[in-house]
Scaffold this motif. Structure first.
Motif, short mmCIF file in Angstrom:
data_model
loop_
_atom_site.label_atom_id
_atom_site.label_comp_id
_atom_site.label_asym_id
_atom_site.label_seq_id
_atom_site.Cartn_x
_atom_site.Cartn_y
_atom_site.Cartn_z
N ILE A 2 0.84 -1.20 0.00
CA ILE A 2 0.00 0.00 0.00
C ILE A 2 0.88 1.25 0.00
O ILE A 2 0.61 2.20 -0.75
N ILE A 3 1.92 1.23 0.79
CA ILE A 3 2.81 2.40 0.86
C ILE A 3 3.52 2.61 -0.48
O ILE A 3 3.63 3.75 -0.95
N LEU A 4 3.98 1.54 -1.10
CA LEU A 4 4.61 1.66 -2.41
C LEU A 4 3.63 2.22 -3.44
O LEU A 4 4.00 3.07 -4.27
N GLY A 5 2.39 1.79 -3.39
CA GLY A 5 1.37 2.30 -4.29
C GLY A 5 1.13 3.79 -4.09
O GLY A 5 0.99 4.54 -5.06
N ILE A 6 1.11 4.23 -2.84
CA ILE A 6 0.91 5.65 -2.56
C ILE A 6 2.09 6.47 -3.05
O ILE A 6 1.92 7.55 -3.63
N VAL A 7 3.30 5.94 -2.86
CA VAL A 7 4.50 6.64 -3.34
C VAL A 7 4.45 6.77 -4.87
O VAL A 7 4.73 7.84 -5.42
N LEU A 8 4.08 5.71 -5.55
CA LEU A 8 3.99 5.77 -7.00
C LEU A 8 2.89 6.72 -7.46
O LEU A 8 3.05 7.42 -8.48
N LEU A 9 1.78 6.77 -6.73
CA LEU A 9 0.73 7.73 -7.07
C LEU A 9 1.24 9.16 -6.97
O LEU A 9 1.00 9.99 -7.86
N VAL A 10 1.95 9.46 -5.90
CA VAL A 10 2.47 10.80 -5.70
C VAL A 10 3.50 11.15 -6.78
O VAL A 10 3.46 12.23 -7.36
N LEU A 11 4.43 10.22 -7.04
CA LEU A 11 5.44 10.47 -8.06
C LEU A 11 4.82 10.63 -9.45
O LEU A 11 5.23 11.49 -10.22
N GLY A 12 3.84 9.81 -9.75
CA GLY A 12 3.15 9.93 -11.03
C GLY A 12 2.42 11.25 -11.16
O GLY A 12 2.35 11.85 -12.24
N PHE A 13 1.87 11.75 -10.07
CA PHE A 13 1.16 13.03 -10.08
C PHE A 13 2.15 14.19 -10.22
O PHE A 13 1.92 15.11 -11.02
N ILE A 14 3.25 14.12 -9.49
CA ILE A 14 4.23 15.22 -9.52
C ILE A 14 4.92 15.31 -10.87
O ILE A 14 5.07 16.40 -11.44
N PHE A 15 5.35 14.17 -11.41
CA PHE A 15 6.11 14.16 -12.66
C PHE A 15 5.23 13.97 -13.90
O PHE A 15 5.75 13.87 -15.00
N SER A 16 3.93 13.89 -13.73
CA SER A 16 2.97 13.70 -14.83
C SER A 16 3.30 12.48 -15.69
O SER A 16 3.35 12.56 -16.91
N VAL A 17 3.53 11.35 -15.01
CA VAL A 17 3.80 10.09 -15.71
C VAL A 17 2.60 9.18 -15.48
O VAL A 17 2.41 8.65 -14.38
N PRO A 18 1.77 8.99 -16.51
CA PRO A 18 0.53 8.22 -16.32
C PRO A 18 0.75 6.76 -15.93
O PRO A 18 -0.07 6.20 -15.20
N ILE A 19 1.84 6.14 -16.38
CA ILE A 19 2.06 4.72 -16.05
C ILE A 19 2.33 4.55 -14.55
O ILE A 19 1.88 3.57 -13.95
N LEU A 20 3.03 5.50 -13.94
CA LEU A 20 3.24 5.43 -12.49
C LEU A 20 1.93 5.58 -11.74
O LEU A 20 1.69 4.93 -10.73
N TRP A 21 1.07 6.46 -12.24
CA TRP A 21 -0.24 6.69 -11.63
C TRP A 21 -1.05 5.39 -11.68
O TRP A 21 -1.65 4.98 -10.70
#
Length: 51
Positions: A2-21
């Motif tokens: 769950i924590i890894l998923g939240i980190v990837l959500l945040v990184l995908g949002f910050i860097f605008s990378v849809p695959i991370l989101w």
């Protein structure tokens, strides 16, 4: 998970990378399902805890 998923959500949002989101959403959902199954006492993959 769950924590890894939240980190990837945040990184995908910050860097605008849809695959991370997308991967972040999937990890959060799968982690939540496994956490609920483990909390109810049901064995997941032969173990009481998935971690």
């Amino acid at each position: 998970m769950i924590i890894l998923g939240i980190v990837l959500l945040v990184l995908g949002f910050i860097f605008s990378v849809p695959i991370l989101w997308t991967i972040g959403i999937i990890l959060v959902v799968v982690g939540a399902i496994l956490a609920v199954l483990g909390a109810t006492g049901r064995a997941v993959g032969g173990r009481a805890h998935y971690y």
